[in-house]
Design a protein around this motif. Structure first.
Motif, PDB file in Angstrom:
ATOM      1  N   ARG A 157       0.855  -1.190   0.000  1.00  9.36           N
ATOM      2  CA  ARG A 157       0.000   0.000   0.000  1.00  9.36           C
ATOM      3  C   ARG A 157       0.887   1.234   0.000  1.00  9.36           C
ATOM      4  N   VAL A 158       0.525   2.228  -0.782  1.00 14.18           N
ATOM      5  CA  VAL A 158       1.218   3.511  -0.806  1.00 14.18           C
ATOM      6  C   VAL A 158       0.277   4.568  -0.241  1.00 14.18           C
ATOM      7  N   VAL A 159       0.787   5.363   0.687  1.00 18.07           N
ATOM      8  CA  VAL A 159      -0.003   6.427   1.323  1.00 18.07           C
ATOM      9  C   VAL A 159       0.737   7.743   1.128  1.00 18.07           C
ATOM     10  N   ASP A 160       0.030   8.756   0.674  1.00 14.80           N
ATOM     11  CA  ASP A 160       0.642  10.059   0.447  1.00 14.80           C
ATOM     12  C   ASP A 160       0.920  10.776   1.768  1.00 14.80           C
ATOM     13  N   ALA A 161       1.838  11.718   1.729  1.00 13.05           N
ATOM     14  CA  ALA A 161       2.178  12.508   2.908  1.00 13.05           C
ATOM     15  C   ALA A 161       0.939  13.206   3.460  1.00 13.05           C
ATOM     16  N   GLY A 162       0.798  13.167   4.796  1.00 14.61           N
ATOM     17  CA  GLY A 162      -0.320  13.822   5.455  1.00 14.61           C
ATOM     18  C   GLY A 162      -1.601  13.018   5.498  1.00 14.61           C
ATOM     19  N   PHE A 180       0.861  -3.718   9.358  1.00 13.75           N
ATOM     20  CA  PHE A 180       1.762  -3.204   8.330  1.00 13.75           C
ATOM     21  C   PHE A 180       3.212  -3.278   8.791  1.00 13.75           C
ATOM     22  N   THR A 181       4.105  -3.431   7.830  1.00 14.59           N
ATOM     23  CA  THR A 181       5.513  -3.107   8.017  1.00 14.59           C
ATOM     24  C   THR A 181       5.811  -1.899   7.139  1.00 14.59           C
ATOM     25  N   LEU A 182       6.396  -0.866   7.734  1.00 16.61           N
ATOM     26  CA  LEU A 182       6.768   0.310   6.965  1.00 16.61           C
ATOM     27  C   LEU A 182       7.997  -0.019   6.121  1.00 16.61           C
ATOM     28  N   TYR A 183       7.858   0.068   4.814  1.00 13.43           N
ATOM     29  CA  TYR A 183       8.938  -0.275   3.890  1.00 13.43           C
ATOM     30  C   TYR A 183       9.798   0.938   3.546  1.00 13.43           C
ATOM     31  N   VAL A 230       4.683   7.134   1.902  1.00 15.70           N
ATOM     32  CA  VAL A 230       5.214   5.890   2.455  1.00 15.70           C
ATOM     33  C   VAL A 230       4.713   4.700   1.646  1.00 15.70           C
ATOM     34  N   THR A 231       5.503   3.642   1.672  1.00 15.22           N
ATOM     35  CA  THR A 231       5.084   2.348   1.158  1.00 15.22           C
ATOM     36  C   THR A 231       5.054   1.367   2.316  1.00 15.22           C
ATOM     37  N   LEU A 232       4.015   0.545   2.358  1.00 12.95           N
ATOM     38  CA  LEU A 232       3.832  -0.410   3.440  1.00 12.95           C
ATOM     39  C   LEU A 232       3.593  -1.799   2.889  1.00 12.95           C
ATOM     40  N   CYS A 233       4.129  -2.796   3.578  1.00 10.24           N
ATOM     41  CA  CYS A 233       3.730  -4.179   3.344  1.00 10.24           C
ATOM     42  C   CYS A 233       2.517  -4.459   4.224  1.00 10.24           C
TER      43      CYS A 233
END
Length: 256
Positions: A49-54, A68-71, A118-121
């Protein structure tokens, strides 16, 4: 150093590839796993999953069916009071495991917000017990990560309860710099520092005015430098002494 040579990523690297190709696993900051454990992690993972800043990674007022793991990128955990005041509980860097607290809570414990893109697993929460049952060592690793998170919250409580403003800021700058350096985010002595003064105030329990004055005072003393969203510690021993920050070398940690 030319900062344009090391721009903060607008779009983080994706981790859609198999776990055995994970870039973080080549980093000595993380413990190796056996082929069987790596296969179990791959089976546990449901996607990326990709989440934009803010934007929120975990909504504060909604249950999440995912872990999640923060990648890549920076994020933070927080709680908000009814009048809108926010307390940042911890900052999250690549390799951090997110969302386990809700597994043991009777209500929603916190929210998570992306500071940068951010990208997350992504992992299914309802598969967590199966992982503990089939891979007890990975279960222990997850427990270890939760204990480390608790230790950092303990440190934050000491900071908010006993350190003065200068000591709080010194502690936070050293803590974030050392953690970022450990996971390979340093470039010629600089690390990306995407936080504004409100983030720092919310983490340290200081007013925005007090935070601004303290940051300026420490910078005027030549202890650190901020430039275009990058942080350099100029006098680490002075900052460590001021913040009473004497962490041993950070040990390799599990990576889920």
């Amino acid at each position: 150093m030319k900062f344009e040579d090391y721009p903060a990523p607008v779009h983080p690297p994706r981790c859609a590839h198999p776990c055995e190709e994970c870039g973080l696993r080549r980093n000595p900051a993380f413990l190796p796993v056996s082929p069987e454990e790596l296969h179990a992690i791959q089976s546990f993972r449901t996607g990326t999953r990709v989440v934009d800043a803010g934007r929120p990674v975990v909504e504060e007022d909604r249950p999440s069916a995912q872990l999640f793991t923060l990648y890549s990128g920076w994020a933070f955990r927080f709680k908000t009071l009814s009048d809108g005041r926010r307390q940042i509980l911890s900052f999250l860097l690549p390799g951090d495991f997110i969302g386990l607290q809700d597994e043991f809570a009777e209500s929603h414990t916190h929210g998570v917000e992306a500071v940068t893109a951010v990208t997350l697993c992504v992992f299914a929460r309802d598969q967590l017990w199966d992982l503990f049952h089939s891979q007890p060592k990975l279960g222990y690793d997850i427990t270890w990560l939760a204990a480390r998170e608790e230790k950092m919250v303990d440190d934050n409580l000491v900071t908010a309860g006993r350190r003065n403003a200068a000591e709080r800021v010194a502690m936070l700058l050293m803590h974030l710099y050392r953690r970022a350096e450990r996971v390979g985010m340093a470039r010629e002595g600089w690390v990306v520092f995407p936080f504004n003064q409100q983030h720092i105030a919310d983490a340290l329990g200081l007013s925005l005015v007090h935070t601004n004055k303290t940051l300026r005072r420490l910078q005027q003393r030549g202890l650190y430098k901020l430039d275009s969203g990058w942080l350099r510690i100029l006098e680490p021993q002075v900052l460590e002494t001021l913040g009473d920050y004497f962490e041993r070398p950070l040990r390799p940690t599990p990576l889920i």
